[in-house]
Write a protein that holds these residues in place. Structure first.
Motif, PDB file in Angstrom:
ATOM      1  N   VAL B 391       0.620  -1.243   0.100  1.00  0.00           N
ATOM      2  CA  VAL B 391      -0.098  -0.324  -0.300  1.00  0.00           C
ATOM      3  C   VAL B 391       0.980   0.934   0.184  1.00  0.00           C
ATOM      4  CG1 VAL B 391      -2.290   0.761   1.174  1.00  0.00           C
ATOM      5  CG2 VAL B 391      -1.980  -1.163   1.249  1.00  0.00           C
ATOM      6  N   ARG B 392       0.884   2.463  -0.848  1.00  0.00           N
ATOM      7  CA  ARG B 392       1.386   3.165  -1.091  1.00  0.00           C
ATOM      8  C   ARG B 392       0.765   4.269  -0.464  1.00  0.00           C
ATOM      9  NH1 ARG B 392       2.441   4.766  -7.255  1.00  0.00           N
ATOM     10  NH2 ARG B 392       3.622   6.777  -6.071  1.00  0.00           N
ATOM     11  N   HIS B 393      -0.579   4.610  -1.084  1.00  0.00           N
ATOM     12  CA  HIS B 393      -1.196   5.733  -0.190  1.00  0.00           C
ATOM     13  C   HIS B 393      -2.560   5.521   0.184  1.00  0.00           C
ATOM     14  CE1 HIS B 393       1.170   8.039  -3.415  1.00  0.00           C
ATOM     15  NE2 HIS B 393       0.763   7.687  -4.327  1.00  0.00           N
ATOM     16  N   THR B 394      -2.750   6.466   1.467  1.00  0.00           N
ATOM     17  CA  THR B 394      -4.021   5.661   2.384  1.00  0.00           C
ATOM     18  C   THR B 394      -4.995   7.606   2.138  1.00  0.00           C
ATOM     19  OG1 THR B 394      -2.680   4.041   3.559  1.00  0.00           O
ATOM     20  CG2 THR B 394      -5.434   5.140   4.304  1.00  0.00           C
ATOM     21  N   ILE B 395      -5.612   7.175   1.794  1.00  0.00           N
ATOM     22  CA  ILE B 395      -7.029   8.361   1.994  1.00  0.00           C
ATOM     23  C   ILE B 395      -8.050   8.142   3.189  1.00  0.00           C
ATOM     24  CG2 ILE B 395      -7.784  10.330   1.033  1.00  0.00           C
ATOM     25  CD1 ILE B 395      -5.975  10.086  -1.127  1.00  0.00           C
ATOM     26  N   CYS B 396      -8.565   8.482   3.381  1.00  0.00           N
ATOM     27  CA  CYS B 396     -10.321   8.882   4.672  1.00  0.00           C
ATOM     28  C   CYS B 396     -10.355   9.988   4.513  1.00  0.00           C
ATOM     29  CB  CYS B 396      -9.583   8.631   5.264  1.00  0.00           C
ATOM     30  SG  CYS B 396     -11.081   7.103   6.151  1.00  0.00           S
TER      31      CYS B 396
END
Lengths: 432, 432
Positions: B391-396
């Motif tokens: 997982v490179r990026h996580t957006i919430c």
């Protein structure tokens, strides 16, 4: 006379205790020269192991490494349909170039997962051997002999190919490559072929490796035809010598477990493949309690779908507890042993232990991940929480194969591109 | 009115097809504004998604996030012994500070694994809520109510704590925090407490979440005492409303599966925990075929031992096939659904789908790993081969929680240090 010191880390001792120590590698002999405090000054070069655990390199006891080309090509099918509808038609289109590209991809993945040794059964094994020589791992290789669906003479030719490979490549790559005679299984190779070629393999003094008792469906025909359980049939064929190793061993009854203990033949447990193909749960705790040597293997990437022994160790603990109906079964220390000394003993490669004089085959595992915090028990972390991506450095036979996640013996981009091109072309040919 | 475009990648559509598209996020509303080609020019800012798959953020349907402090503290024991000999004595020494430190560690790990939402049952939940607010995830939180071993009045106090938390924190963190009333299980909370507090929870209009049918040992006493199966008893207590969700559901019989289907209550499947504690194999394919909503949860890190939904999805597929004795059961697409839409529906959080107007809760998975090559089937890769570290990026909620593996909302070193210190002190107190 180059020496390399791994400094600032902790090491996993053969008794699975952990303490702080440096490791001095003699790169000339490929062996561990010394383990102890402050070895940096004794070395020509150092490699950082701070906040890391130095473990034996992981050993993959059963693989078909070129099958990385078919990773994710066909999932969610039982063994028979998966083989006959998807895998065999695709494999019929394999070229030696494709096998070499797939093998390199698998070796790249294994180095990145801290694996330093493996056993492999496939075709065009001279191409796999070439890839192993370049990549720098240790391997026990063999041509997969199959007679089912062939005239007897064609089956004999296949067996001759297997013998010739075992003869010619044993000791290749400065001794890192060893060979075995590898009949595919008890149901896919005829009794006649076994009767003729087992003695010939014994003359070469190489182990015999085959799939055995993987599914319930493969037990019944043997009992029907030969009147005995598969492993009794195997013993009658001369297949259970101490140096021999069987992949799977899922459907073994008490008499067969006793036979394995008596003969000292080994079992390579492949939990992910056994779960994914719904083959069943191997009685790993029972095998170990009976004194059987048990190793750990990923099987091919098409039925796993990765080649990480850390994943496999976790799977082994998980399914081993279900199989035994006991949460204490197949504990953390057991699966760490399976992935290191267990596999090394099973496939007869000299690795799996960190001690002076042993081959410098090792992995350095970064402990700083959130998923490895806190550090109550590092053996538990190896078994249950560490991942391939936590491996920082991989060393085999004293040679650095990966340093700070960069593989030095293979060009990762090139390997991935070539494997992708071969996989795409392979599937196009198979589906044409 | 800031907008962010994820460019150059592929996206996983709600129907689990994959195509090339950019994703435009409206950071003001926290929602996906548009999905389509070439959206870079429409955005204030871009984020690279080349060679990557944009997936819905993963949703962890059942967790005790602060239990990261006990990761690896006690392994290889069955549920009862593990709880009474190790976990409960350690938990008795927990302080609110320790719980907050453990929660932050777990949130850090979850963000790094692409998880954007989770359900959590524990103690000192206001400290967990504070950590969630800072970390930026979405959560369904509740105080774990237990009455076993307590006087009735003390049990009532505990239930009041649970109600008060559910009342006061629902809608906190700009709506990212929702709450539930969380009685621990059918055997650890008395009938009297259920009878008094289920109606009070309904007045608050929050779901009820509890452990149910986790082990065979917990079924028998309910049948003995109440004369009905656990879920019939649960229904009689008013516990199976459509918004309610049960963790585990391992030992459910046909009548209970029917009851779940009729009532529309959900099950959160926790395969790793169920294997590690040898609790058994949940009939996930049967539950799905009956129309029951099934989510996926890691449970606490002490019985797993990580918080990655990608690991959990693989585990679910693997053990689901064994449970069904069918390699076609609990297939790749099923487990990807369980980890996204399944969990989101089960715990009632608005996430799990990539489509315009939906919350911008997503993960960007790097596809360049050797273990994700070749790319025959990206859904298969998510199910069987991808790891948290991909997982490179996580957006919430439109906010970037991790960019290129760097978590932006928490200081990783600080979190790990604090958690280590709290874990060490906790174990010292417990063993004093």
């Amino acid at each position: 006379m180059s020496t390399l010191a791994l400094t600032g880390g902790r090491i996993l001792r053969p008794d699975l205790t952990v303490d702080r120590a440096d490791v001095l590698v003699d790169q000339e002999t490929g062996k561990i020269a010394e383990i102890g405090p402050d070895l940096a000054d004794a070395a020509d070069e150092t490699m950082d192991a701070t906040n890391s655990l130095i473990t034996p390199g992981f050993v993959n006891g059963h693989c078909h490494v070129a099958m990385t080309l078919l990773r994710g090509y066909a999932d969610d099918k039982p063994l028979d349909a998966w083989l006959s509808e998807d895998i065999w038609p695709a494999e019929a289109e394999l070229t030696p170039e494709a096998i070499e590209a797939g093998a390199e991809l698998g070796l790249l993945e294994m180095i990145r997962a801290g694996t330093t040794g493996f056993a492999d059964m496939y075709f065009s094994m001279e191409r796999v051997a070439d890839a192993v020589e370049r990549a720098g791992l240790r391997a026990r290789l063999g041509h997969g002999v199959i007679s089912v669906g062939k005239e007897h003479e064609a089956a004999r030719e296949d067996a001759e190919t297997g013998l010739a490979f075992a003869r010619e490549y044993d000791g290749a790559a400065e001794g890192r490559i060893r060979t075995a005679f590898m009949p595919h299984s008890l149901t896919t190779v005829s009794t006649e072929i076994y009767e003729e070629y087992v003695p010939k393999a014994r003359e070469l003094d190489v182990p015999i490796h085959l799939h055995a008792n993987e599914t319930a469906d493969e037990v019944t025909p043997i009992v029907d035809e030969h009147g005995v359980r598969p492993l009794a049939y195997a013993r009658d064929l001369g297949l259970l010598e101490p140096q021999d190793f069987l992949a799977h061993g899922v459907h073994v009854d008490e008499t067969e477990i006793e036979l394995l203990a008596e003969t000292d033949a080994s079992v390579v447990h492949c939990p992910a493949s056994n779960m994914k193909l719904a083959s069943g749960m191997a009685p790993v705790q029972t095998l170990r309690d009976a004194g059987v040597t048990v190793g750990l293997g990923t099987d091919g990437a098409a039925s796993n779908n990765d080649l990480s022994l850390l994943d496999e160790a976790r799977d082994a603990a998980m399914v081993g507890k279900l199989a035994a109906d006991d949460a204490a079964a197949v504990a953390a220390d057991t699966v760490v042993e399976l992935a290191t000394t267990g596999s090394a003993e099973a496939i007869g490669l000299p690795a799996g232990r960190l001690e002076p004089g042993a081959p410098a085959d090792l992995a350095v595992v970064d402990l700083t991940g959130a998923h490895l915090t806190p550090a109550h028990d590092l053996v538990s972390h190896l078994a249950y929480a560490a991942a391939a991506s936590d491996v920082r450095h991989t060393i085999c036979d004293g040679r650095v194969l990966m340093r700070d996640r960069e593989v030095l013996t293979l060009d990762a981009n090139d390997v991935r591109e070539r494997a992708t091109a071969e996989a795409t072309a392979l599937v196009e040919r198979a589906e044409a």
